[in-house]
Design a protein around this motif. Structure first.
Motif, short mmCIF file in Angstrom:
data_model
loop_
_atom_site.label_atom_id
_atom_site.label_comp_id
_atom_site.label_asym_id
_atom_site.label_seq_id
_atom_site.Cartn_x
_atom_site.Cartn_y
_atom_site.Cartn_z
N ASP A 132 1.00 -1.30 0.00
CA ASP A 132 0.02 -0.10 -0.10
C ASP A 132 0.95 1.16 0.09
OD1 ASP A 132 -2.32 -1.18 -0.06
OD2 ASP A 132 -2.74 -1.24 2.06
N PHE A 133 2.07 1.08 0.59
CA PHE A 133 2.87 2.32 0.54
C PHE A 133 3.82 2.58 -0.96
CE2 PHE A 133 2.56 1.77 5.17
CZ PHE A 133 2.83 2.79 5.48
N ILE A 134 3.41 1.64 -1.69
CA ILE A 134 4.15 1.76 -3.08
C ILE A 134 3.41 2.39 -3.98
CG2 ILE A 134 5.61 0.04 -4.61
CD1 ILE A 134 6.61 0.36 -1.74
N VAL A 135 3.82 3.16 -4.93
CA VAL A 135 3.32 3.84 -5.78
C VAL A 135 4.36 3.99 -6.87
CG1 VAL A 135 2.34 6.04 -6.70
CG2 VAL A 135 1.86 5.25 -4.23
N THR A 136 4.13 3.07 -8.09
CA THR A 136 5.27 2.95 -8.88
C THR A 136 4.97 4.31 -9.83
OG1 THR A 136 3.69 1.82 -10.39
CG2 THR A 136 5.11 0.51 -9.16
N LYS A 137 6.14 4.46 -10.89
CA LYS A 137 5.87 5.62 -11.76
C LYS A 137 4.58 5.58 -12.44
CE LYS A 137 10.76 7.08 -11.96
NZ LYS A 137 12.12 6.71 -12.84
N GLU A 138 4.22 4.28 -12.92
CA GLU A 138 3.25 4.18 -13.88
C GLU A 138 1.85 4.64 -12.75
OE1 GLU A 138 5.55 1.82 -13.34
OE2 GLU A 138 6.42 2.74 -15.10
N PHE A 194 0.86 10.36 -1.92
CA PHE A 194 2.25 9.69 -0.97
C PHE A 194 2.49 8.29 -1.00
CE2 PHE A 194 3.08 7.64 2.97
CZ PHE A 194 4.18 7.97 3.42
N GLY A 195 3.49 8.01 -1.34
CA GLY A 195 4.09 6.73 -1.55
C GLY A 195 5.49 6.74 -2.22
N PHE A 196 6.09 5.40 -2.33
CA PHE A 196 7.48 5.25 -2.61
C PHE A 196 7.49 4.48 -3.70
CE2 PHE A 196 7.05 6.78 1.67
CZ PHE A 196 7.87 7.63 1.73
#
Lengths: 154, 154
Positions: free
Chosen positions: A44-50, A122-124
């Motif tokens: 849930d903390f992960i937001v990829t570039k796409e 918010f994310g990584f």
């Protein structure tokens, strides 16, 4: 607790990430996450570039992302204890539009202060980057405590 | 602005009370308070012993008392500028049950930290006591800034 000993994503062993996972699991009163691995919890903390590209530039944060933001800074606060022996308490103030401020204080010392913007994004990119970001904040905050121990104790 | 030059209640001239009145009037966008004197505006902050006795010991704070609490600490923050040349920013976190915490920070320095309780009973016996309470908080906060100017500027 976690069974994903093989195929662990990089960053999962970072002390900050361990603290974050512990904090998340501490709130799992109904045990709904017992079957989820640590890596899975952190997705849930992960937001990829796409994914980021698909999030509107302007948007209101939902309660889930605010919860993750709070956990992220709370984890910084407790992980500071590992380095300095002192816990830092978080204070966060957010507008419903995703603009706000977060402080971590230790005694009379502000060990972290950040303006928050675009919180709905918010994310990584990866767990590794999540860990690096947390570790850096912990190290910075610990630096303030180490140079001003009297105020941190006040 | 105020026309109550005669019969002024004691405490109305305290620098802190002046700052509080200015702050309240600054939010009076519709001019609904233009006809009210300063002393009259401040009556909402006054809880006499008799009134206090009638307030239940346990109770949820209403939005008006939370607003007054925020204004009180914000006025401490801006009145600190009069003494030190620096403004302190407030951060307040309240539960709906009237339990919480307020911080005033100036740079890297926590110049005021208070646990809040029984907020539904927030108030002062007289305007004079309101002024004394504010002046004392301002003086304490200013003391921290004067002994740690480097952190206040950081």
């Amino acid at each position: 607790m976690s069974t994903d000993l093989l195929d662990k994503p990089a960053g999962l062993a970072s002390p900050f990430v361990r603290a974050l996972v512990r904090l998340m699991r501490a709130e799992d009163s109904y045990g709904t996450w017992e079957g989820r691995t640590d890596a899975d919890l952190l997705t849930d903390f992960i937001v990829t570039k796409e994914q980021r590209r698909e999030i509107p530039i302007i948007g209101d944060p939902d309660p889930d992302v605010l919860w993750r933001l709070e956990k992220f800074y709370a984890a910084v606060g407790i992980d500071i204890e590992r380095v300095t022996g002192r816990i830092a308490s978080p204070m966060m103030k957010m507008s419903h539009e995703g603009f706000g401020r977060v402080l971590l204080t230790c005694g009379r010392l502000v060990v972290l202060t950040r303006t928050l913007r675009d919180v709905h994004r918010f994310g990584f990119e990866t767990i590794e980057k999540l860990g690096e970001a947390g570790d850096k904040l912990v190290a910075d905050a610990a630096g303030w405590i180490e140079t001003h121990p009297d105020l941190a104790d006040a």
